[in-house]
Design a protein around this motif. Sequence first.
Motif, PDB file in Angstrom:
ATOM      1  N   LEU A   3       0.824  -1.206   0.000  1.00  0.00           N
ATOM      2  CA  LEU A   3       0.000   0.000   0.000  1.00  0.00           C
ATOM      3  C   LEU A   3       0.859   1.258   0.000  1.00  0.00           C
ATOM      4  CD1 LEU A   3      -2.748  -1.079   2.535  1.00  0.00           C
ATOM      5  CD2 LEU A   3      -3.027  -0.723   0.095  1.00  0.00           C
ATOM      6  N   LEU A   4       1.960   1.217   0.715  1.00  0.00           N
ATOM      7  CA  LEU A   4       2.866   2.360   0.739  1.00  0.00           C
ATOM      8  C   LEU A   4       3.477   2.583  -0.648  1.00  0.00           C
ATOM      9  CD1 LEU A   4       4.124   4.519   2.528  1.00  0.00           C
ATOM     10  CD2 LEU A   4       5.935   2.908   3.057  1.00  0.00           C
ATOM     11  N   LEU A  10       1.137   6.559  -6.979  1.00  0.00           N
ATOM     12  CA  LEU A  10       0.004   7.444  -7.275  1.00  0.00           C
ATOM     13  C   LEU A  10       0.346   8.901  -6.970  1.00  0.00           C
ATOM     14  CD1 LEU A  10      -3.052   5.373  -6.002  1.00  0.00           C
ATOM     15  CD2 LEU A  10      -2.319   5.744  -8.354  1.00  0.00           C
ATOM     16  N   LEU A  11       1.069   9.131  -5.880  1.00  0.00           N
ATOM     17  CA  LEU A  11       1.466  10.493  -5.527  1.00  0.00           C
ATOM     18  C   LEU A  11       2.375  11.082  -6.608  1.00  0.00           C
ATOM     19  CD1 LEU A  11       1.275  12.635  -3.291  1.00  0.00           C
ATOM     20  CD2 LEU A  11       3.333  11.629  -2.314  1.00  0.00           C
ATOM     21  N   GLY A  12       3.320  10.286  -7.104  1.00  0.00           N
ATOM     22  CA  GLY A  12       4.198  10.757  -8.170  1.00  0.00           C
ATOM     23  C   GLY A  12       3.438  11.052  -9.449  1.00  0.00           C
ATOM     24  N   ASP A  25      -9.196  13.086  -7.599  1.00  0.00           N
ATOM     25  CA  ASP A  25      -9.140  13.914  -6.396  1.00  0.00           C
ATOM     26  C   ASP A  25      -7.960  13.488  -5.531  1.00  0.00           C
ATOM     27  OD1 ASP A  25     -11.429  15.387  -7.009  1.00  0.00           O
ATOM     28  OD2 ASP A  25     -12.764  13.940  -6.025  1.00  0.00           O
ATOM     29  N   TRP A  26      -7.504  14.431  -4.685  1.00  0.00           N
ATOM     30  CA  TRP A  26      -6.356  14.144  -3.830  1.00  0.00           C
ATOM     31  C   TRP A  26      -6.657  13.054  -2.810  1.00  0.00           C
ATOM     32  CZ3 TRP A  26      -1.410  14.864  -4.243  1.00  0.00           C
ATOM     33  CH2 TRP A  26      -0.940  15.870  -5.094  1.00  0.00           C
ATOM     34  N   LEU A  31      -5.393   7.890  -0.338  1.00  0.00           N
ATOM     35  CA  LEU A  31      -6.074   6.782   0.335  1.00  0.00           C
ATOM     36  C   LEU A  31      -5.157   5.597   0.672  1.00  0.00           C
ATOM     37  CD1 LEU A  31      -8.810   5.701   1.341  1.00  0.00           C
ATOM     38  CD2 LEU A  31      -9.142   4.732  -0.929  1.00  0.00           C
ATOM     39  N   PRO A  32      -4.242   5.170  -0.212  1.00  0.00           N
ATOM     40  CA  PRO A  32      -3.359   4.051   0.157  1.00  0.00           C
ATOM     41  C   PRO A  32      -2.502   4.330   1.398  1.00  0.00           C
ATOM     42  CG  PRO A  32      -3.298   4.379  -2.209  1.00  0.00           C
ATOM     43  CD  PRO A  32      -4.075   5.520  -1.633  1.00  0.00           C
ATOM     44  N   PHE A  33      -2.131   5.580   1.629  1.00  0.00           N
ATOM     45  CA  PHE A  33      -1.362   5.910   2.831  1.00  0.00           C
ATOM     46  C   PHE A  33      -2.209   5.696   4.087  1.00  0.00           C
ATOM     47  CE2 PHE A  33       0.814   8.596  -0.383  1.00  0.00           C
ATOM     48  CZ  PHE A  33       2.062   8.009  -0.292  1.00  0.00           C
TER      49      PHE A  33
END
Length: 81
Positions: A3-4, A10-12, A25-26, A31-33
């Motif tokens: 998940l991390l 996804l963040l990148g 959406d942010w 959400l995975p974090f």
Amino acid sequence: MYLLGLGLVLLGLKYLEIGPVAAWDWWVVLLPFGLAVLWWVWADTTGYTKKKAMEREDARRKARIDRNQEALGTQPKKNRR
């Protein structure tokens, strides 16, 4: 851990505005974090983490004992087929 990693990817993608992730959406990207934090809390409170650590330790101990017994000749050697 998965998940991390997913969260970092996804963040990148969101930060670099690549693909369809740029339009998400942010909260979807982050959400995975949150799920990773929930997993870690659950694993620590239920004892899952400690149980897995003890299983690894027991396996290493057994392998070390078997290796030493075989080296001393007190245990029959395994077939090598």
